[in-house]
Design a protein around this motif. Sequence first.
Motif, mmCIF file in Angstrom:
data_model
loop_
_atom_site.group_PDB
_atom_site.id
_atom_site.type_symbol
_atom_site.label_atom_id
_atom_site.label_comp_id
_atom_site.label_asym_id
_atom_site.label_seq_id
_atom_site.Cartn_x
_atom_site.Cartn_y
_atom_site.Cartn_z
ATOM 1 N N ILE A 54 0.862 -1.194 0.000
ATOM 2 C CA ILE A 54 0.000 0.000 0.000
ATOM 3 C C ILE A 54 0.892 1.237 0.000
ATOM 4 C CG2 ILE A 54 -1.838 1.239 1.220
ATOM 5 C CD1 ILE A 54 -2.203 -1.420 2.872
ATOM 6 N N ALA A 55 0.546 2.206 -0.816
ATOM 7 C CA ALA A 55 1.246 3.492 -0.745
ATOM 8 C C ALA A 55 0.227 4.603 -0.916
ATOM 9 C CB ALA A 55 2.313 3.586 -1.826
ATOM 10 N N VAL A 56 0.451 5.659 -0.157
ATOM 11 C CA VAL A 56 -0.382 6.858 -0.312
ATOM 12 C C VAL A 56 0.494 7.910 -0.978
ATOM 13 C CG1 VAL A 56 -1.681 8.652 0.901
ATOM 14 C CG2 VAL A 56 -1.714 6.303 1.752
ATOM 15 N N VAL A 57 -0.050 8.524 -2.003
ATOM 16 C CA VAL A 57 0.744 9.494 -2.770
ATOM 17 C C VAL A 57 0.007 10.830 -2.820
ATOM 18 C CG1 VAL A 57 1.783 9.991 -5.005
ATOM 19 C CG2 VAL A 57 1.665 7.638 -4.199
ATOM 20 N N VAL A 58 0.753 11.885 -2.601
ATOM 21 C CA VAL A 58 0.186 13.232 -2.774
ATOM 22 C C VAL A 58 1.160 14.044 -3.616
ATOM 23 C CG1 VAL A 58 -1.059 13.241 -0.586
ATOM 24 C CG2 VAL A 58 1.269 14.102 -0.658
ATOM 25 N N ARG A 59 0.665 15.130 -4.153
ATOM 26 C CA ARG A 59 1.567 15.949 -4.962
ATOM 27 C C ARG A 59 2.561 16.683 -4.068
ATOM 28 N NH1 ARG A 59 2.608 20.922 -6.279
ATOM 29 N NH2 ARG A 59 3.423 21.388 -8.348
ATOM 30 N N ASN A 60 2.039 17.162 -2.942
ATOM 31 C CA ASN A 60 2.871 17.985 -2.082
ATOM 32 C C ASN A 60 2.565 17.654 -0.628
ATOM 33 O OD1 ASN A 60 4.241 19.972 -0.789
ATOM 34 N ND2 ASN A 60 3.280 21.679 -1.874
ATOM 35 N N LEU A 61 3.556 17.157 0.074
ATOM 36 C CA LEU A 61 3.320 16.761 1.466
ATOM 37 C C LEU A 61 3.123 17.956 2.390
ATOM 38 C CD1 LEU A 61 5.650 13.694 2.052
ATOM 39 C CD2 LEU A 61 3.198 13.798 2.405
ATOM 40 N N PHE A 93 6.332 9.584 6.383
ATOM 41 C CA PHE A 93 6.265 10.567 5.306
ATOM 42 C C PHE A 93 7.648 10.720 4.695
ATOM 43 C CE2 PHE A 93 2.820 11.325 8.180
ATOM 44 C CZ PHE A 93 1.749 11.503 7.328
ATOM 45 N N TRP A 94 7.728 10.455 3.416
ATOM 46 C CA TRP A 94 9.024 10.494 2.745
ATOM 47 C C TRP A 94 9.382 11.917 2.377
ATOM 48 C CZ3 TRP A 94 12.447 6.449 2.110
ATOM 49 C CH2 TRP A 94 12.004 5.250 2.670
ATOM 50 N N THR A 95 9.697 12.641 3.425
ATOM 51 C CA THR A 95 10.120 14.017 3.224
ATOM 52 C C THR A 95 11.275 14.276 4.176
ATOM 53 O OG1 THR A 95 9.353 16.303 3.230
ATOM 54 C CG2 THR A 95 8.462 14.895 4.925
ATOM 55 N N ALA A 118 9.077 -1.024 9.822
ATOM 56 C CA ALA A 118 8.637 -1.948 8.772
ATOM 57 C C ALA A 118 7.121 -2.063 8.693
ATOM 58 C CB ALA A 118 9.235 -3.332 9.034
ATOM 59 N N ARG A 119 6.450 -1.667 9.759
ATOM 60 C CA ARG A 119 4.996 -1.808 9.739
ATOM 61 C C ARG A 119 4.296 -0.479 9.462
ATOM 62 N NH1 ARG A 119 4.244 -5.964 14.702
ATOM 63 N NH2 ARG A 119 4.174 -7.854 13.468
ATOM 64 N N ALA A 120 5.063 0.500 9.034
ATOM 65 C CA ALA A 120 4.465 1.801 8.751
ATOM 66 C C ALA A 120 4.027 1.875 7.296
ATOM 67 C CB ALA A 120 5.480 2.904 9.047
ATOM 68 N N ILE A 121 3.067 2.739 7.075
ATOM 69 C CA ILE A 121 2.565 2.933 5.714
ATOM 70 C C ILE A 121 3.324 4.095 5.068
ATOM 71 C CG2 ILE A 121 0.546 3.709 4.380
ATOM 72 C CD1 ILE A 121 0.262 0.869 5.334
ATOM 73 N N ASP A 122 3.787 3.878 3.874
ATOM 74 C CA ASP A 122 4.536 4.922 3.166
ATOM 75 C C ASP A 122 3.599 5.974 2.593
ATOM 76 O OD1 ASP A 122 7.074 3.883 3.560
ATOM 77 O OD2 ASP A 122 6.905 2.530 1.844
ATOM 78 N N VAL A 123 3.940 7.213 2.883
ATOM 79 C CA VAL A 123 3.228 8.326 2.251
ATOM 80 C C VAL A 123 4.281 9.124 1.490
ATOM 81 C CG1 VAL A 123 1.708 10.288 2.600
ATOM 82 C CG2 VAL A 123 1.665 8.397 4.226
ATOM 83 N N LEU A 124 4.090 9.232 0.204
ATOM 84 C CA LEU A 124 5.141 9.815 -0.631
ATOM 85 C C LEU A 124 4.617 10.966 -1.473
ATOM 86 C CD1 LEU A 124 5.037 6.409 -1.414
ATOM 87 C CD2 LEU A 124 7.406 7.003 -1.701
ATOM 88 N N GLU A 125 5.556 11.775 -1.919
ATOM 89 C CA GLU A 125 5.209 12.780 -2.917
ATOM 90 C C GLU A 125 5.310 12.122 -4.288
ATOM 91 O OE1 GLU A 125 7.520 16.317 -2.348
ATOM 92 O OE2 GLU A 125 6.162 16.981 -0.750
ATOM 93 N N ALA A 126 4.555 12.659 -5.217
ATOM 94 C CA ALA A 126 4.448 12.012 -6.525
ATOM 95 C C ALA A 126 5.798 11.905 -7.237
ATOM 96 C CB ALA A 126 3.464 12.782 -7.390
ATOM 97 N N ASN A 127 6.690 12.852 -6.960
ATOM 98 C CA ASN A 127 7.979 12.783 -7.666
ATOM 99 C C ASN A 127 8.897 11.683 -7.130
ATOM 100 O OD1 ASN A 127 8.558 13.933 -5.291
ATOM 101 N ND2 ASN A 127 9.460 15.810 -6.084
ATOM 102 N N ASP A 128 8.455 10.987 -6.093
ATOM 103 C CA ASP A 128 9.245 9.877 -5.558
ATOM 104 C C ASP A 128 8.699 8.524 -5.992
ATOM 105 O OD1 ASP A 128 11.235 11.185 -4.164
ATOM 106 O OD2 ASP A 128 9.968 11.505 -2.406
ATOM 107 N N VAL A 129 7.723 8.537 -6.855
ATOM 108 C CA VAL A 129 6.988 7.311 -7.126
ATOM 109 C C VAL A 129 7.520 6.538 -8.321
ATOM 110 C CG1 VAL A 129 4.677 6.501 -7.838
ATOM 111 C CG2 VAL A 129 4.892 8.170 -6.032
ATOM 112 N N TRP A 130 8.305 7.197 -9.163
ATOM 113 C CA TRP A 130 8.565 6.650 -10.497
ATOM 114 C C TRP A 130 9.182 5.266 -10.535
ATOM 115 C CZ3 TRP A 130 13.674 6.149 -12.413
ATOM 116 C CH2 TRP A 130 14.649 6.703 -11.615
ATOM 117 N N VAL A 131 9.900 4.866 -9.484
ATOM 118 C CA VAL A 131 10.484 3.522 -9.535
ATOM 119 C C VAL A 131 9.655 2.490 -8.784
ATOM 120 C CG1 VAL A 131 12.891 4.146 -9.869
ATOM 121 C CG2 VAL A 131 11.917 4.154 -7.570
#
Lengths: 1176, 412
Positions: free
Chosen positions: B52-59, B79-81, B272-285
Motif C-alpha cells: 500500500i502506498a499513499v501518494v500526494v503531490r505535495n506533502l 512521510f518520505w520528506t 517496517a509496519r508503517a505505511i509509506d506516504v510519498l510525494e508524486a515525484n518519488d513514485v517513479w520507480v
Amino acid sequence: MTETESATDDEPVELKGAQKRIRDGFFAHDSGLFTLSCVPGAGKSTVAQRLAPEEILRRYVNGDATPEQHVAVITFNRDEATDIIPEICEQLRAIVKHDLRPIASEVSEEEVELLIQRIHQAPYFGTVDSLLRGVLQEFATEIGFNEMPSVGNGALLAHVHEDCYDRVRGNSTTKTEIELLEAAYPEEDYAAGPSELLENAVTYCRNRRLTTEAFRRNLKATRDAVYDDKPKSFEEIADTIGRVVGNADFGNRAKESVTESDQKELVAADKALYESWDSSIDAFCDVLTRYREEYRALTREYGVLSHTDVAYLVASYFEGDLDSFDCVENINRERQQRILQRYQSRLQSLIIDEAQDISNIQHAALSYLAHPGMRVFACGDVLQSIYLWRHAEPGLFQSATDDGEYLGINWSTHSKETATTTYRCVPDIAKAVNEIVAPVFNDDARGNIGDLDPEFSPLEAARNSSEEPSVHISAFSSLKNPGSPEWSNPEDGTGEADKLAKHLSNGLADGTFTDPNNDPLGITVLFRKRARMEDYEAAFEDERIRVRNASDNLFGSPTVQTLLAVCDWLIEPGSPKKTRQLVKEGDIGLSALTEVFKTEQWDIDAVAENHGPTLSESQHRILTELQWLRDHRSTVEIRPASVYLEDIIERLALRADPDDLFQELNNRQRAANLDALIDLITEWEADDRYNPRELIELVAPFREDPNTGPSQPSISSENYDVEFRTVHQAKGDEDDVVVIADPGFSAWTRGPHTNRFVTQGSIAGLAPPTNVEIPEIEIPAFDNGIYNPDAEWERDIGLRWATAQWADSVSNAGSNEFVGPVRLQRIARSERAEVWRLLYVALTRARNHLVMPLPVSLSPRCYRDRWIESLQDGMSFDGSAESYSLKTDRGRVDIGVNDTNPLMDRSRRNTRQSTGIASEPVHRGSLAQWVPRFLNPSSMYPLTEDPDDNALAHLLGESIHTDSNDISDNVPLQLDTFGPNDVGEVIHAILTKLVEKGVSEAEIRSKGTIVNQVFDDIVQNTLPQSRDDERNCLWEFFTDVVDDFVESDLWTRIQRCNSVQVEQPIDGLVQRDGVEIEIHGTADFVVDMPSGDQYVTDIKTALTEQTPQTQKRYELQVSTYAYLFSQKSTDAERVHPTIETFGVERETVTKSWQKRVVERRIRLLLDKIQSDLDAR
Amino acid sequence: MTSPNRLALSAPLEPPEIPVIEMATRTRRDEARSVMALVGSFLDQGVPERDIAVVVRNLETYEQPLFRAALQHGITPVFWTQLRVTETRPFALIDSICDALSGETIDKRILLTPLEHRWTPTDCSEPDWPIDSKTIQEAKSTLSEESHTINKWVKRTTESDDVDVRIERFVHWLANVPEPRPDTVASVFHDVVDAYRRAGLPETKATDSPALLDTEIDARAVYRVKTLVEQLRHKFADRLDEDMVDKSWSDVAELATVVATQRPGRREHSHARAIDVLEANDVWVLDVSYVIVAGLTASEWPQETDSVTQPEFEEAILRGQGKTSKLAPDTSWTNGRDRDHFADVLNAAANGLILTRYRETNRGDVVHPSPLFEVCDTDPIGDDEIQSLRTPEREVPASVRSMLPANLETDD
C-alpha cells in the motif's frame, strides 16, 4: 442550470434574449463597454463565463498563442471565482464539440486540450482581490515589504491595529489628544471607542484615497452641516430646528416652548458642544496622522495587508502619489510605467461579474489597468447591492449602465441590456416577489429613498409552474411589539417563530416541504440580523426541528474555546494563576475540583496524587493528559501552532469528547470546528511559527468577541432540518425553501443616529463628543434635546446628529424625509434603501417555496420601517385563516396560509449522527510496535536478540555495542580522543584501500612509503583530533594486523583471483508474517576466483578476546550473506561468505548455519517485539 | 495551426489498465480521514503494509492531516520528506543555548529554555537528568521577571534556596561557556548533543508510543545536528574570515538556522509496519499493489508554477518554431511535470488505484476536481459508503473489495 433548460445534459445551452444580444455586441466590437443588468437567477455569471472561452478561442484562431493572457474574468465573490476556470473549460469544449460558433471548426480537439491546459494557468481569472494582489506582487518589495505580504489575515490585522493604538497611546506627542478622545468617546458595549474609530477611519481614508487633511475637511463639513456656525443665540438653534425638521414653525415653537433660562442654558451647552466637537475632530485627525504612520510601518513589519490596502496601494502606485499617501519615496517611475504598460498591453478583455459590489478603491485600482482599446463586460444588479457597509459602490455600475462611464473612461462604444428572465424560482414565487418589491422600489420612503435609482424590472420565471402552492404564510396572532422576543417566542408558544416552526414541521411531515421521494427539501431561514435567532432556535427545537446556525462563530464554539484555554495555560503551566484560570474558566471538565485545586495551591500533580481515589475517571484522565502536555511543553516552542494544537486536541480527546463536555450541535460539527480552526491557523502561520504566547495574543480579539471572527464551517445537510443564515451570508446562494424570518424588526433601531463614526460614499462624520454636559431640555421634534448620546435606542439622539425620525411624524413636512441635517440624512437614506434591497435578495433566494410569517392583524403600521407591512401588503394578506388566491398583473398566485396538516406526526428523518472515526479518541499506544525496516547483516544478531535495547543505536546508525568493543589489556592502544569503533573503522579503511590500490605484498610487509601514506591519510581524515602518541600506538597495532592480513587465506585469494572488488553492497528482502524487512549490507571484499567461486569477505578488528556472542554475531552475518546471495543467484552454492578477524584474535568464520536461520531470526525479532509490547 | 510536437505536450495520458476508484469527500481533512480509513481497511483485509502506498503531490499540505488521520485509525504513517531540523528538540537545544548566550541580559524564559530542551551536563551520570518539566515550570513561575546578565543569574540562583541545584549547575555552565570561535562552537555543541544523545533521546523513547514515532524523529535529528555542528564549525570559520559575521552567539544561531534549513539529509524511515506516504515525484520507480492518490483537486494537481519568463516567450520556445527550436523549454512551463508525475503514479499501481479529492474548503469555498481525472474512467465510492468506511468498523466499499484478491482474509 441558471440560464435555460436544455433537453438533455449533453445538449449545449445557447444564450437567448438580452444575454445573446450583449454577447453579440461584445464580439461585434474591438473595444467598448458592455453592461448587463440581471434580475436574481438570470444567469449573469453564465454570460460572463461564456464570453471568456469564446474570446480565448477567437484569439487563438487569430494566431494568439497565449490567448488566456489577454482576458481577465473577475468577480467579487470567492466562491464564484473558483467556478470560473472549470466553467470556462467546459464551455470551451462545448463550443467546439457542438460547433456552436463558426470558429469552432478551425480547431482540433487536441488544440482544445492545449487551450484548456493554458486556461488552467490563466493569471487573471479569479476575484477582484486576487487580480490586484497579483499586481501588488510586482512592486511589494519596492514599497517596503520584505516579501509579498499576507492579505486578509484578520487576526494579524487586528493585532496590527492593536499595536498601532498602543503606539499612538504611548506617544508623548499625541498623549493629550488621546486623553481627549478617550474621554469623548469611551468604549462601550454598542459604541466604538477611539481604537475602533481610528481603525475605521484608516479604512475609509484608504478606500477613498484621502489624506488626513482631506479627511479632516470632510469631518468638518459634516460638523458644518449640523451647525451653520457656532451658536450665539437660541434663535439660531431655533432656526436650525426649523431647517432640519423641514418646517420653520418648529423653530418658532421652540422659542415659545423653551423657557428663557432653559434657552440660555441650552445655548451655553450647545456652544460648548460645538467647540468640543471641533476639538475632538482635530484631536482625532491629529492622532489619525500618527496612527496612519504606525499602520504603514506595522503592516510592513508584520507583512500583512487588508484587501482594501492592496487596492489602495495599487491605485496609489500607479497614480504616483504613494509618497504623499504612504510615505514611500523613490519609486522607480520607469519600472512603474513598465508594469502599467505590461498590464495594459496584456489585458484586452475585462469581464467583471457582480459589478455592483466593486468598491471605490477597487474601481480606482482597476481603472489603471483599463484602457480605451479594450472590451469591458460588466454584469450585475444594483438592486442586489447589499454591501455598502463593506464600501461597495453600486453607483459605479449604475453609471456604467446609464452613462457609459466606467473605469475612468467615457466609452464611445457602450451597449447595455437587462435580463429579466429568472431560471431560479417557480412562477408563483416570481409573481409574489414582484407584488412585494415593485411597490417597495417605487416608494421614495422605502426602496427608492437612497441615492441609487432602483429601476425594478419584474421577474419573469422560465421554470414551469407547480401545482401546489409555492408561497406560504405562517399566520399568527400577537399583541406584542413586532420584532421583540415576546412577539417571536412567547411563553405560551403562539408567537411568530412558534407558528412558523409548526408550519414547517407539519410541512415536512405531510409532504409540503419534501420532494417526490418524500425526502426533505433544503430549508433556509433568512434573518436580516442575528438578534432573534436564539428565539427562533428555541421555537424550532420545541418542534423537534434541528437547526444549523451558519451564523455561529468559530471562536464561540465551546471546543475551540477550551482548546485555546489549554493553549493559554501552556504558556506557563507551572503558574498557579494560569492553572486556576484553566480550571475555573477553561471548561475542561475540572471545575468541580476548584476547591481541591485551591487546597493544593493549583498544583495538578498534587491534585492527582493526593486525591486520586476521589477523582472520577474523566478527571483523572484529564489531569494525566495535562501533565503530559506540561511535560512535553518544550515541543510547543518549536513546532507550528497548527501542530501543537492538534497535539492538545489529541491528548484531551477534544474531537471525541468522551465525557460530553461540549454542548455543540453534534460531534461532526465539533470535529469540523476544530478542523476549521487548525486550517485557519495553518493559513495564518504560513512560514511563521507562533508559540502559545504569540498565538494567544493573535487570537485575543476573536476570543474576546467571537462575532469579529470567522463563522463555523457548514457540514453536510444530513444533520439538520433547517439552516439559519443572515441574508448577507446567503447572497449568491439559493435553496428549495426560503423562510423570511423576523420581518417585524425595526429598521430604525440601528443606523447613523446610533453610530459615532459614519461613512457613506464621499461623506464621513464623527459624532459630537459624548462628555459635554448638556441639560436634558426637550425641544420640539427632538425627544433628546440638543444632544443625548446615551439615548441610543431611540429614533433620535438630539438635534446635533442624524436621526431615524420621519419628518411627517413630527410635522407636516414631506413623508419621505428624515428629520436631521441633509448631509447626515443622506447616509441614513442610503442605509435605509439597502434594507429594502436586502429584502429583495432574501425573497429571491427561493427556488420552490417561499414562506413568510405574518400576523393576522397589525397595529400600528410602520410600513416604512419594517418588512412585515410590505410583505402583508404585497400578499394582500387580510388575516384570513384560509389559503387564498392572489390576483396579480401576471396571473394568479396561490397563497397557502398555515397550509400544512397539523395532525401529521413528523417522524424524524433518519439522522444517523455519524460517529465517524474522527470522534474516537486516539490511542497511540495501540499503534503497531516498531519493527526495523532495514537491517544490516553485521548488526542483525544483537538487534534481533534485544531489539528494545538496541533500537536507539540502530536508529542512529551507530554500531551496536557488544563485548567485542572492549579493549584487551594486551593491546598497545591508548585511546583518549577516539574510541574502539574508530580503531576498527581506520583499520578497515586502510586494509581495503591497500587492496583497492593494488599495493604489493612486499610493499605491505615492508610498511614502506605507500603503506605509511595510506595510514596517514586515513588517520588524518578519520581522526583529525588524535594526538601523535595515539597515532603511534595505532600504527603499532596496525602493523600487527597487516602482518596477519598478508598471511591470511583472504590475501592469498586476492593474489590469485580474476578480480577483487571492495565495499560491495549486498541487498535483499526478508518477508515474514506480512512484514517486509530490507537487508542492506556492504561486503569489504568480493573476490572472483578463476574456478568460478566467489568469496565474499568482511574483515573485523578484534581488540579483545571474542565472546560466544561475537561468534554468533559473525556466524549470523555470514549466513545472512549466504541468504541474500541465494535470493539473487541460482548458483549460490559457489558463493562463500566469510569473516576474517584480525587483531587480538585471528579467526576465520565461514558459513555453518543454515540459510533459513535468517528467517528464523526475523521471526524471533517479531516475537520479541510483540512480547515487549505485551509486557507493557 | 499548432505543431503536433507542441500539441503532444497536452495530449491525454494513457488510462491505466487496472480498476480505478474515485473517492470525493467534503474537506481536505475529511479526505485524509477517508484515505487512512481505506488504508486501514486494506490492512484489515490482510494486505501487507508494503503493498500500500499513499501518494500526494505535495506533502506540505497533506502531512499533518494524513498523520492525524492515520493515528485516528491506529495506523503508523511515514512521510518520505526531509526532516524539518529546526522543529526538532536537538536543534532547539543548541539554538536556545545561543539565545541564552546572545543577550547582554536575558529573562528567565530564555535562561531556562535550554533546560526545557533537555540540556544535560557532559559528565553527568546521575539519573535525574534531564530536569523534569515540572521543576522547570515551577522555576519559571518563581524566578523574577527582570532580565539579568548571566553572572547575575548565577548569583541569584546560587543565593536562592528555591532554585533546584541542577538549574544552578546549568547556569554556572552557561556562565563558563567560552567565547564563540569555530573550535569552541564545535566543542560546546558536540558535548551538548552527545549529552542529549545519552540522556535526552532515551527520555523521548521512554515516553513514546510503541511505534517510536517521536523517537525516530528525535534520533534523526540527533544524527543531523551532529553533522550540522561540524558544518557549523567550518561555515563559521569561513564567514569570520570573510568578515560576514561577528564572533557572537546570535550570529552562530543564525548561521545554524541557515545550515539547518537547507534541509538535506536522510529521508529513510525505519518502521517496517508503517505505511509509506510519498510525494508524486518519488513514485517513479515504485511498484506497489494499491496506490491511493490524494489531493486530486483543480487547485493542487496540476499546479501552476511560478515562472520568471514571459508566457509568450515560453510558448514560443515550446512551439520550437524557427530559431527557438534550439532552446530547451523548462518543464514547469506547461503542467507537464505534474502530468508526468501523475503518469508515474498510474504506472506504480499494480492492482488498484484510488483517486481521492475534496470538494470544499472549511470556509465553504468550492474546490473543483483535478482535470487529471479525465484520464481515468473511475468508479465512484458513494457518500454512504465513505461514511461506513470512516467508522471504527471500517466497512470496505464494494468497489474496493472487488480490487482485492480473493484469497485475502475477509470479513465475509
